[in-house]
Design an enzyme around this catalytic site. Structure first.
Site, PDB file in Angstrom:
ATOM      1  N   HIS A 156       0.799  -1.228   0.000  1.00 21.86           N
ATOM      2  CA  HIS A 156       0.000   0.000   0.000  1.00 21.86           C
ATOM      3  C   HIS A 156       0.830   1.275   0.000  1.00 21.86           C
ATOM      4  O   HIS A 156       0.271   2.364   0.128  1.00 21.86           O
ATOM      5  CB  HIS A 156      -0.930   0.053   1.213  1.00 21.86           C
ATOM      6  N   LYS A 173     -15.103   7.855  -3.342  1.00 19.19           N
ATOM      7  CA  LYS A 173     -16.326   8.129  -2.572  1.00 19.19           C
ATOM      8  C   LYS A 173     -16.918   9.474  -2.981  1.00 19.19           C
ATOM      9  O   LYS A 173     -18.141   9.609  -3.161  1.00 19.19           O
ATOM     10  CB  LYS A 173     -16.015   8.116  -1.069  1.00 19.19           C
ATOM     11  N   LYS A 216       0.264  14.397   1.174  1.00 22.24           N
ATOM     12  CA  LYS A 216      -1.114  14.636   0.732  1.00 22.24           C
ATOM     13  C   LYS A 216      -1.361  16.128   0.471  1.00 22.24           C
ATOM     14  O   LYS A 216      -2.373  16.514  -0.087  1.00 22.24           O
ATOM     15  CB  LYS A 216      -2.098  14.094   1.767  1.00 22.24           C
ATOM     16  N   LYS A 251      -8.849  13.666   5.064  1.00 21.55           N
ATOM     17  CA  LYS A 251      -7.994  12.483   4.998  1.00 21.55           C
ATOM     18  C   LYS A 251      -6.940  12.644   6.078  1.00 21.55           C
ATOM     19  O   LYS A 251      -6.846  13.708   6.702  1.00 21.55           O
ATOM     20  CB  LYS A 251      -7.339  12.336   3.621  1.00 21.55           C
ATOM     21  N   ARG A 252      -6.127  11.609   6.316  1.00 22.19           N
ATOM     22  CA  ARG A 252      -5.029  11.760   7.264  1.00 22.19           C
ATOM     23  C   ARG A 252      -4.175  12.967   6.862  1.00 22.19           C
ATOM     24  O   ARG A 252      -4.012  13.264   5.664  1.00 22.19           O
ATOM     25  CB  ARG A 252      -4.172  10.489   7.282  1.00 22.19           C
ATOM     26  N   THR A 307      -8.827   6.353  -1.745  1.00 19.90           N
ATOM     27  CA  THR A 307     -10.151   5.750  -1.882  1.00 19.90           C
ATOM     28  C   THR A 307     -11.234   6.793  -1.630  1.00 19.90           C
ATOM     29  O   THR A 307     -12.356   6.643  -2.123  1.00 19.90           O
ATOM     30  CB  THR A 307     -10.338   4.554  -0.925  1.00 19.90           C
TER      31      THR A 307
HETATM   32  C1  26Q Z   1       3.421   0.374  10.363  1.00 19.12           C
HETATM   33  C2  26Q Z   1       4.330   0.064  11.352  1.00 19.12           C
HETATM   34  C3  26Q Z   1       4.256   0.679  12.602  1.00 19.12           C
HETATM   35  C4  26Q Z   1       3.231   1.578  12.851  1.00 19.12           C
HETATM   36  C5  26Q Z   1       2.327   1.885  11.865  1.00 19.12           C
HETATM   37  C6  26Q Z   1       2.425   1.284  10.609  1.00 19.12           C
HETATM   38  C7  26Q Z   1       1.450   1.619   9.560  1.00 19.12           C
HETATM   39  C8  26Q Z   1       0.096   1.692   9.863  1.00 19.12           C
HETATM   40  C9  26Q Z   1      -0.824   2.035   8.895  1.00 19.12           C
HETATM   41  C10 26Q Z   1       1.849   1.865   8.265  1.00 19.12           C
HETATM   42  C11 26Q Z   1       0.917   2.204   7.289  1.00 19.12           C
HETATM   43  C12 26Q Z   1      -0.429   2.285   7.609  1.00 19.12           C
HETATM   44  C13 26Q Z   1      -1.466   2.641   6.643  1.00 19.12           C
HETATM   45  C14 26Q Z   1      -1.271   2.896   5.370  1.00 19.12           C
HETATM   46  C15 26Q Z   1      -2.368   3.296   4.483  1.00 19.12           C
HETATM   47  O1  26Q Z   1      -3.483   3.563   4.921  1.00 19.12           O
HETATM   48  N1  26Q Z   1      -2.115   3.338   3.182  1.00 19.12           N
HETATM   49  C16 26Q Z   1      -3.154   3.737   2.230  1.00 19.12           C
HETATM   50  O2  26Q Z   1      -3.778   2.568   1.756  1.00 19.12           O
HETATM   51  C17 26Q Z   1      -4.903   2.884   0.951  1.00 19.12           C
HETATM   52  C18 26Q Z   1      -5.584   1.585   0.587  1.00 19.12           C
HETATM   53  O3  26Q Z   1      -4.822   0.884  -0.347  1.00 19.12           O
HETATM   54  C19 26Q Z   1      -4.480   3.678  -0.267  1.00 19.12           C
HETATM   55  O4  26Q Z   1      -5.628   4.063  -0.955  1.00 19.12           O
HETATM   56  C20 26Q Z   1      -3.685   4.918   0.144  1.00 19.12           C
HETATM   57  O5  26Q Z   1      -3.160   5.553  -1.007  1.00 19.12           O
HETATM   58  C21 26Q Z   1      -2.547   4.508   1.072  1.00 19.12           C
HETATM   59  O6  26Q Z   1      -1.887   5.667   1.556  1.00 19.12           O
END
Ligand code: 26Q
Length: 816
Positions: free
Chosen positions: A362, A666, A560, A554-555, A662
């Site tokens: 991702h 929406k 972004k 969004k985050r 995503t």
């Molecule tokens: C990893 C290790 C330690 C702590 C946190 C994490 C961690 C947690 C969440 C790393 C990444 C995430 C989340 C990533 C994320 O939400 N990515 C998004 O995924 C969506 C679905 O595929 C995409 O549409 C977005 O582009 C992408 O940013």
């Protein structure tokens, strides 16, 4: 959801009786004295009864048909509320509404009492939730596996413009949807040592003696598909101290030690990590990852063995999807279970492992590619570290046998990174241990092939494939925008609800019908009025529903580029102030989103948004022309209120950095026009919607890449060449928006100027121009609403049903 006109009086009476019975016997309340929350619980329990019937039927059917099972392993499931989802998918929404109105209970009020299940950070977690719903709809026999966090993503409070994180407590009033399964429980080991022994057959075996064992306990939530098609299970694990060990220590007199150990074990399922990209490897995070992977694999292997009697056909009957690298330790754990516990030979275990696992990537952000220090792995998971070394050694041997000796190649594909202290690369581990590795949009998948996984892709050219993300239309259209749904159904027919991918295109001709456009716009207007009320209630800010609602939710992340949007906001503010009597398009800039607690720059961006909002909203010169709102505590439920009220969707990431996005889908589904870069799934949206119905601007991914390669980060010349940008930056830098602390944004502005990592300055002028195109279009309502209708008509392909069909057909081979 539009009203289901025909509901039988019997059904209504039965539902009503069931709610009353739940209220009395499960909640223990007399209807006379029940609080709203008691009603919510009674309604949820009554609804759950209906799911259970379908659930058991469906489970029996899967067994009978011997269907292949799909296991979706994810550390995040960002579910939101379930009441409306469940009622609407069961076709019971109108039944419930009538039954409750007879009881003088307003379901619209009650439904807002359900806390959001916020077991995820953002896109990745929400995707998992959309996938669960689509898999149930399509009849894929799927099990979601994750952690039942006691505390989900923190609640965001904005105090004096700054983000403060508050503990989220979704379980305080219990969770009516879940079933605790104390009997479904496994031990998960940590630490200790590995001892080589020769078994009775003379085979050398490695025996792991963990120093610590944590008990996992299953909690099951039924997930119902559209029209009750099928009901799958989301199984979340809670960590408990192993009571026997605990008692032993306790009895041996080590009371404190026993209590400390208990707290340590149970901390594993205490809280979701609130970062959406990896930061310094924290031991608790690795413990979470291994804990849920081990419990889930033990559970699914037990189920498989019971049903099929052998592991040799595992890939035929089980597909395990890894949601990013967070569960990548599954590669080593599956090998360990097959080789150490079930005594399969290594080669056979490897073939089964690769045949069963697949991995979704991702992100390409270098800081988000997960790695763990070898020293930590050795201490926490000594046997897994051995297995990882073995996988690596066999792999490198195999490459050498093929005549590949290129040192750079071997270094790039190694599971161990030797450069920054020795670390395990979870991405490479997931890649090697999977038969399929997929990206989440066409552009992202291409970039995977050419960047992070370039060398592995050369060795395994068939492995990387694309599965462009999608969203569930049940939640993001039918539930979030019932008024629009009703209009669409009226126009293209009831069939729309069952097959929106094929029926939405039939909306196209309506884009040219003035009467339809008018009704489409009226529906938007009602959603905007509802959002304006919400904003007034929460923030005390009055919004004009006639203004253009320009939304970025969004985050908060530098890539972004909320900053780009804020610079535009200031530029617009200055332009209006300079010429207040011009016919400006009235606009409301709406922002919402959480920043990782430790991400200082993101938190400063939130403060800047709030500072700008305070100054702009308080300036009488721009009254009626510009308002700025930062809505606190963005979550799934707030998204359901905001998205259907948006006119303009901001999807403006630095090209090449947003894997898919995503929310872009929406918004478009609900008819918002997109202003965006050619990044992630925006590219494919543009192909399907038509470039003339979107506002595309800025550097392309290749151009960004070229600038980065050339080290072109200094933006001084760009700023000098753009008087508008210069003026904006000077205002922010000099404290116009931070009179209480004039130096607050000096560092931020200087950073943008000297090292514009995310190309904010580089894209500013193009963004400004695109925003002028937005205004020209807005001033031509026929064109605006035509494009808006065409957006809705042309995004059918971005349904998560389509995405899941692709996964099921090409990766899981799980379609009947
Ligand atoms: C990893 C290790 C330690 C702590 C946190 C994490 C961690 C947690 C969440 C790393 C990444 C995430 C989340 C990533 C994320 O939400 N990515 C998004 O995924 C969506 C679905 O595929 C995409 O549409 C977005 O582009 C992408 O940013």
């Amino acid at each position: 959801m539009p009203k289901e006109p025909l509901v039988s009086a019997d059904e209504v009476a039965a539902f009503r009786a069931n709610v009353l019975s739940k209220l009395t016997y499960s909640v223990g309340k007399d209807p006379e004295h029940a609080f709203d929350h008691d009603w919510f619980e009674a309604i949820a329990l009554a609804t759950r009864d209906h799911m259970v019937d379908h659930w058991m039927d469906h489970t029996r059917q899967i067994y009978r048909k011997g269907q292949k099972r799909v296991y979706y392993l994810s550390l995040e499931f960002l579910i939101g509320r379930l009441l409306l989802d469940n009622l609407s998918n069961l076709g019971l929404l109108e039944v419930a509404r009538q039954a409750l109105s007879e009881l003088d209970v307003d379901i619209e009020r009650i439904r807002t009492l359900e806390p959001d299940a916020a077991l995820g950070n953002g896109g990745l977690g929400r995707l998992a939730a959309c996938f669960m719903e689509s898999m149930a709809t399509l009849g894929v026999a799927a099990h979601g596996y994750g952690i039942r966090y006691e505390h989900g993503l923190f609640r965001q409070a904005i105090i004096d413009g700054w983000q403060h994180e508050q503990t989220e407590t979704w379980l305080d009033f219990g969770n009516p949807w879940e079933f605790e399964r104390p009997e479904v429980s496994y031990l998960v080991g940590f630490g200790g040592s590995v001892v080589p022994v020769v078994d009775e057959n003379g085979t050398l075996r490695q025996v792991w003696h963990p120093a610590e064992a944590v008990r996992s306990i299953a909690y099951d939530t039924p997930i119902v598909g559209w029209r009750g098609a099928s009901v799958n299970t989301l199984r979340l694990w809670r960590a408990r101290a192993e009571s026997e060990l605990h008692l032993e220590r306790f009895n041996a007199g080590d009371h404190i030690g026993a209590v400390v150990e208990e707290a340590r074990a149970e901390s594993i399922s205490r809280v979701l990590y609130p970062a959406d990209s990896t930061e310094a490897g924290q031991e608790l995070r690795l413990r979470q990852e291994y804990f849920f992977v081990s419990a889930s694999l033990q559970d699914l292997l037990r189920r498989h063995l019971k049903q099929r009697g052998t592991f040799l056909n595992l890939p035929e009957y089980a597909a395990i999807q890894l949601n990013d690298t967070h569960p990548a330790i599954a590669v080593a754990e599956l090998m360990r279970l097959l080789v150490d516990e079930h005594l399969l030979p290594w080669e056979q275990a490897w073939e089964l492992t690769v045949g069963t696992l697949s991995y979704t990537n991702h992100t390409l952000l270098p800081e988000a590619l997960e790695t763990w220090p070898v020293s930590l792995m050795e201490r926490l998971l000594p046997r897994h570290m051995q297995i990882i070394y073995l996988i690596n050694a066999y792999h490198i041997d195999q490459l050498r046998e093929q005549g590949l000796h290129d040192f750079d190649l071997l270094r790039a594909v190694s599971l161990i990174e030797e450069e920054h202290g020795r670390r395990v690369r979870m991405g490479n581990l997931a890649f090697l241990g999977s038969h399929s590795v997929n990206g989440v949009s066409a552009l992202h998948t291409d970039l995977m092939r050419s960047t992070v996984f370039a060398e592995l892709h050369r060795l395994y050219p068939q492995r990387i494939n694309n599965k462009t993300n999608g969203i569930t239309f049940r939640r993001w259209l039918y539930q979030a925008n019932p008024g629009l749904t009703e209009l669409l159904v009226e126009s293209v027919g009831e069939q729309l609800l069952d097959d929106p991918e094929n029926l939405l295109p039939n909306l196209e001709p309506f884009a040219d019908k003035p009467a339809f456009r008018k009704r489409f716009a009226e529906q938007r207007r009602r959603n905007k009025e509802a959002l304006a009320n919400l904003v007034y209630e929460r923030q005390g800010i009055v919004l004009d529903p006639g203004a253009l609602f320009d939304v970025q939710v969004k985050r908060i992340h530098e890539y972004k580029r909320q900053l780009l949007n804020l610079l535009h906001t200031v530029a617009l503010y200055q332009a209006i102030r300079d010429e207040p009597s011009m016919p400006w398009v009235p606009r409301v800039k709406i922002f919402a989103g959480k920043a990782a607690a430790s991400y200082h720059q993101a938190k400063l961006i939130i403060k800047l948004a709030n500072d700008i909002a305070r100054v702009v909203n308080g300036d009488p010169t721009v009254r009626g022309m510009l308002k700025v709102v930062f809505l606190p505590n963005y979550n799934v439920s707030l998204a359901e209120s905001i998205i259907p009220a948006a006119d303009l969707s901001e999807q403006i990431s630095t090209a090449g950095m947003e894997a898919s996005g995503t929310s872009n889908m929406k918004f478009a589904l609900n008819g918002a026009l997109t202003i965006g870069t050619l990044d992630g799934a925006n590219v494919e949206m543009c192909e399907r919607i038509g470039q003339e119905h979107m506002f595309i601007f800025g550097l392309r991914a290749q151009e960004v890449e070229a600038r980065k390669r050339a080290g072109e980060f200094n933006a001084e010349a760009i700023v000098a060449a753009s008087p508008r940008l210069h003026e904006v930056l000077m205002a922010i830098r000099s404290g116009v928006f931070s009179p209480d602390d004039p130096g607050r944004y000096v560092g931020l502005v200087d950073g943008l100027t000297w090292h514009d990592t995310f190309m904010v300055c580089a894209d500013f002028d193009a963004y400004w121009e695109a925003q002028r195109q937005v205004e020209l279009c807005w001033n031509d309502p026929k064109q605006w609403w035509r494009s808006s209708v065409l957006n809705t008509a042309r995004v059918g392909w971005f349904s998560s049903d389509r995405t899941i069909r692709e996964y099921a057909g090409e990766i899981w081979r799980a379609l009947d």
